[in-house]
Scaffold this motif. Structure first.
Motif, short mmCIF file in Angstrom:
data_model
loop_
_atom_site.label_atom_id
_atom_site.label_comp_id
_atom_site.label_asym_id
_atom_site.label_seq_id
_atom_site.Cartn_x
_atom_site.Cartn_y
_atom_site.Cartn_z
N UNK A 1 10.37 11.19 3.42
CA UNK A 1 10.79 10.89 4.79
C UNK A 1 9.97 9.74 5.36
N UNK A 2 9.00 9.27 4.62
CA UNK A 2 8.14 8.18 5.08
C UNK A 2 8.94 6.89 5.20
N UNK A 3 8.80 6.24 6.35
CA UNK A 3 9.49 4.97 6.57
C UNK A 3 8.68 3.82 6.00
N UNK A 4 9.34 2.74 5.62
CA UNK A 4 8.62 1.57 5.09
C UNK A 4 7.62 0.99 6.08
N UNK A 5 7.82 1.25 7.37
CA UNK A 5 6.93 0.72 8.39
C UNK A 5 5.49 1.20 8.21
N UNK A 6 5.32 2.32 7.53
CA UNK A 6 3.95 2.80 7.27
C UNK A 6 3.16 1.70 6.56
N UNK A 7 3.78 1.09 5.57
CA UNK A 7 3.06 0.11 4.76
C UNK A 7 3.13 -1.29 5.36
N UNK A 8 4.19 -1.60 6.10
CA UNK A 8 4.27 -2.93 6.73
C UNK A 8 3.46 -3.00 8.02
N UNK A 9 3.16 -1.84 8.60
CA UNK A 9 2.35 -1.76 9.82
C UNK A 9 1.13 -0.87 9.55
N UNK A 10 0.50 -1.11 8.41
CA UNK A 10 -0.57 -0.24 7.93
C UNK A 10 -1.66 -0.01 8.97
N UNK A 11 -2.12 -1.05 9.64
CA UNK A 11 -3.20 -0.87 10.61
C UNK A 11 -2.77 0.01 11.78
N UNK A 12 -1.54 -0.16 12.25
CA UNK A 12 -1.03 0.69 13.34
C UNK A 12 -0.88 2.13 12.86
N UNK A 13 -0.42 2.29 11.63
CA UNK A 13 -0.28 3.63 11.06
C UNK A 13 -1.64 4.31 10.96
#
Length: 124
Positions: free
Chosen positions: A63-75
């Motif tokens: 269920x993890x969205x790709x944004x986790x890795x593209x927005x790593x610092x925010x995540x």
């Protein structure tokens, strides 16, 4: 490899959910002492959240969205906020104050949602 990483991540998060339910029951039963163990489990798990999202676990049954890795610092910041809230919950639970434990649980839930909304695909 990704399937194992994803399964470990999902199992950890299910454990957090179960611990949150146990804390809620302790608060509702006015037995905050019963929240100490589950709160400690959540705090320990939340410290490892970024490690549960290795780049190699970005595809597959997740269920993890790709944004986790593209927005790593925010995540990582969102995960750190949850970690801080989990630490506070663990500390408050040790006081035995059911009302304060309930408030700390609610605060933790807010940080969980702040991470889940942008970084997890809703379960259907």
């Amino acid at each position: 490899m990704a399937a194992g990483e994803i399964a470990a991540r999902q199992e950890a998060m299910k454990g957090v959910g179960g611990a949150m339910k146990a804390i809620k029951a302790a608060v509702e039963g006015n037995t905050a002492a019963d929240a100490v163990g589950p709160a400690g489990k959540i705090a320990a798990t939340m410290k490892s959240v970024p490690d549960l999202f290795a780049k190699t676990s970005d595809t597959g049954e997740t269920y993890a969205k790709p944004e986790i890795w593209t927005e790593w610092d925010k995540f990582k910041e969102a995960a750190a906020n949850s970690g801080a809230a989990a630490d506070k919950l663990a500390m408050v639970a040790k006081t035995g104050d059911a009302a304060a434990t309930g408030e700390a649980l609610k605060a933790l839930g807010g940080t969980c949602g702040a991470c889940h909304k942008p970084y997890r695909t809703p379960k259907t």
